[in-house]
Design an enzyme around this catalytic site. Structure first.
Site, PDB file in Angstrom:
ATOM      1  CG  HIS A 121      93.993   7.095  12.148  1.00 23.13           C
ATOM      2  ND1 HIS A 121      94.289   6.448  10.967  1.00 23.13           N
ATOM      3  CD2 HIS A 121      92.808   7.727  11.942  1.00 23.13           C
ATOM      4  CE1 HIS A 121      93.331   6.702  10.086  1.00 23.13           C
ATOM      5  NE2 HIS A 121      92.416   7.464  10.656  1.00 23.13           N
ATOM      6  CG  ASP A 198      99.245  10.862  13.219  1.00 26.15           C
ATOM      7  OD1 ASP A 198      98.947  11.951  12.695  1.00 26.15           O
ATOM      8  OD2 ASP A 198      98.495   9.867  13.166  1.00 26.15           O
ATOM      9  CD  GLN A 201      92.188  14.203  14.141  1.00 24.43           C
ATOM     10  OE1 GLN A 201      91.487  15.130  14.511  1.00 24.43           O
ATOM     11  NE2 GLN A 201      91.934  13.524  13.041  1.00 24.43           N
ATOM     12  CE  LYS A 224      92.762  14.082   9.522  1.00 23.12           C
ATOM     13  NZ  LYS A 224      91.365  13.637   9.520  1.00 23.12           N
ATOM     14  CB  CYS A 362      90.584   4.890  11.193  1.00 22.62           C
ATOM     15  SG  CYS A 362      89.722   4.869   9.618  1.00 22.62           S
TER      16      CYS A 362
END
Length: 404
Positions: A121, A198, A201, A224, A362
């Site tokens: 991202h 990261d 997600q 999220k 993104c």
């Protein structure tokens, strides 16, 4: 087994209509919907204990402080951090990445290397580019293949003693690919590099164990995982957090201030300058409690079922191509129909009450790799149903007929 209808009843927004049609929400990779328990917790904070934290001797301040720190401990146990002061509250994944990248300006020198992946991202690319511009370090990219997987053989070739940090996502937001982060972390550590994961997600689908992974940093966002926007965490190993300088200066992050010199507070307060998003931090703990009550194994199994069903149904549409075909992926389907712009498909299915994401998500380097302007992305959560997928398929068929 999940009682999906009972779960759906806990999400008030799912009962509404959009353009006269029942809402089908397939934009979960952008943000999740919120259960009533989370919405009620937000209201309860402002109705019952709204006060600044860590500073007041009065009752409300003590209640707010206790709730905030209890939430920190909940998150510590959820990700299996060794210490609760290794959990830093942030405004989200982007904030956490920037905090670490800014700190690494004190670690890097010209000629050092920062490694990112082709699946990132923008929030896990741009801060590192900015860091390299400031320090003279070089940005190295782990390449991907046509299935949307990282090429680990190339990754190993790129690693060297110059590599100071490797930063990759746990799961690709654009393609759904689940990266082999444990192997990546192990290989990076062999050359002495730190690793940031990261987890934006991954957090909705996977319960990370940061000690078992042995990552140096892990970041994710609250919004999220059924929590409030503007909330999130940075996990960092104690040694690394002590080594890095503060990201911001102000109240709370100080031990003693004079005009001649300031000394900084101990962890975690060293990285939490100013009045935080108190409600967000507290209710992030509520959201994690909720997801754990549903059960991450249950969530993963059901969402995999949705992924397989959705993949099968969408591929029935002639001319439809799915991007991201890794065998190890989560409930994200990115697709296009030959000769039709993804935005046009998204606009038509929206008229039928179905929320999908269109564009580059993104992740422009991924789209450039496939030589496409973007995709239609349907991302499923544990409160979605196969019937909703059927509605999406019919809507895409209708869009295809209208646009062909």
């Amino acid at each position: 087994m999940l009682d999906i209808q009972s779960i759906r009843a806990q999400f008030p927004i799912l009962s509404q209509k959009v353009n006269g049609k029942p809402l089908v929400y397939f934009d979960n990779a952008a943000t999740s919907q919120k259960p009533k328990v989370v919405i009620d917790a937000i209201s309860a904070y402002y109705e019952e204990i709204n006060a600044n934290i860590h500073r007041g001797v009065h009752k409300l301040s003590q209640l707010a402080t206790d709730a905030y720190e209890i939430s920190r401990s909940k998150i510590q146990h959820h990700i299996n951090a060794k210490y609760n002061h290794e959990v830093i509250f942030t405004s989200g994944t982007t904030h956490g990445i920037n905090l670490v990248s800014n700190g690494f300006a004190s670690v890097l020198k010209a000629g050092d290397e920062v490694m990112v992946s082709a699946l990132e991202h923008h929030s896990n690319i741009v801060p590192w580019q900015m860091l390299c511009e400031r320090t003279g370090a070089k940005l190295i990219v782990i390449p991907m293949n046509n299935e949307g997987e990282l090429i680990l053989e190339e990754f190993e070739k790129l690693l060297s003693e110059k590599t100071k940090i490797v930063t990759v996502n746990h799961i690709s937001n654009a393609l759904g690919t689940i990266n082999p982060i444990k192997e990546i972390i192990k290989k990076a550590h062999e050359v002495g590099a730190a690793v940031l994961i990261d987890g934006a997600q991954a957090a909705p689908h996977i319960k990370p164990d940061v000690q078992e992974l042995d990552c140096d940093f892990y970041v994710f966002s609250g919004h999220k995982i059924c929590g409030p926007t503007g909330s999130g965490i940075l996990y960092g190993k104690e040694a690394w957090l002590n080594k890095l300088p503060p990201y911001q200066g102000g109240g709370e992050m100080i031990k003693e201030v004079t005009f001649e010199k300031t000394t900084y507070a101990e962890l975690p307060h060293k990285f939490e300058a100013g009045t935080p998003n108190i409600e967000g931090g507290i209710v992030l703990g509520t959201a994690i409690d909720y997801l754990n009550s549903v059960g991450f194994d249950n969530i993963a199994a059901y969402e995999h079922e949705l992924l397989e069903y959705g993949t099968q149904r969408l591929l029935e549409i002639e001319g439809l191509k799915i991007y991201g075909t890794s065998k190890n992926k989560t409930s994200v389907i990115s697709f296009n129909i030959e000769g039709i712009h993804p935005y046009d498909i998204g606009a038509i299915v929206d008229k039928l009450g179905i929320a999908v994401r269109t564009g580059h998500h993104c992740a422009q380097p991924i789209m450039s790799f496939f030589n496409i302007p973007g995709t239609v992305r349907a991302s499923f959560a544990f409160y979605n149903t196969k019937e909703e997928i059927d509605a999406l398929v019919e809507a895409v068929k209708k869009a295809k007929t209208m646009l062909s």
